[in-house]
Design a protein around this motif. Sequence first.
Motif, PDB file in Angstrom:
ATOM      1  N   ILE A 152       3.037 -47.135  31.617  1.00 27.90           N
ATOM      2  CA  ILE A 152       3.432 -46.609  30.303  1.00 27.90           C
ATOM      3  C   ILE A 152       4.390 -47.608  29.676  1.00 27.90           C
ATOM      4  N   ILE A 169      13.641 -43.762  26.735  1.00 28.23           N
ATOM      5  CA  ILE A 169      12.247 -43.360  26.876  1.00 28.23           C
ATOM      6  C   ILE A 169      12.074 -41.966  26.286  1.00 28.23           C
ATOM      7  N   VAL A 197      11.231 -47.785  36.682  1.00 31.14           N
ATOM      8  CA  VAL A 197      11.397 -48.144  35.270  1.00 31.14           C
ATOM      9  C   VAL A 197      11.691 -49.639  35.233  1.00 31.14           C
ATOM     10  N   PRO A 227      10.626 -40.551  32.902  1.00 30.24           N
ATOM     11  CA  PRO A 227      10.349 -40.846  34.310  1.00 30.24           C
ATOM     12  C   PRO A 227      10.995 -39.832  35.246  1.00 30.24           C
ATOM     13  N   GLN A 255      10.385 -50.181  29.758  1.00 27.58           N
ATOM     14  CA  GLN A 255      11.337 -49.922  28.671  1.00 27.58           C
ATOM     15  C   GLN A 255      11.797 -51.252  28.087  1.00 27.58           C
ATOM     16  N   HIS A 309       6.985 -46.982  34.437  1.00 27.16           N
ATOM     17  CA  HIS A 309       7.452 -46.983  33.050  1.00 27.16           C
ATOM     18  C   HIS A 309       8.006 -48.365  32.703  1.00 27.16           C
TER      19      HIS A 309
END
Length: 187
Positions: free
Chosen positions: A9, A72, A84, A78, A52, A50
Amino acid sequence: MEKNKALLIIDIQNDYFEGGSNRLCGSEEAAIEASRLVKYFRIRNLPVVHVQHISTRAGAKFFLPDTIGAEIYHSVSPKDDEPVVIKYTPNSFFKTDLKSILDSMNIKDLTVCGMMTHLCIDTTVRAAKDLGYNCTVVYDACATKDLKFQEESLEAKDVQLAFLAALYPYFAQICSVDDIVCGTQEN
């Protein structure tokens, strides 16, 4: 093989939504679809990673360090055990630990969603292909924005189509969330 698959993501962060510093076209709808993917992967105990973006370049107007806009987005937050990856450029692999995280989990297949299709999704998917990963981009869980080049303006829907078309089929397979959750798409 499903055990070697992860959801990546990319940059679904507050600044891309209403009230944020760089709202995208369709960000809310894309986040809803991305949250469906997150649930699908979590139910199957498949990794969710994830990314970021934190902007440290001079003159940056969004994703500024330690701001709500850089956080996020709530619908894809998350879990404690989900990595992350912090990045500072469009490429999620550039000067990050993303590759080592994926390699430690023996990931070969990436299902990719996020924002912005024309920049961070495109750049990361191309880098992933160069690194040997098989990618599937989930188009309805991605968002972008209107762009302008010289005197020409392009609507976000045209930007989205052009970048997805350029990724398919060499760099990535392209599908919808329904294709994945309803079982019609295999990575």
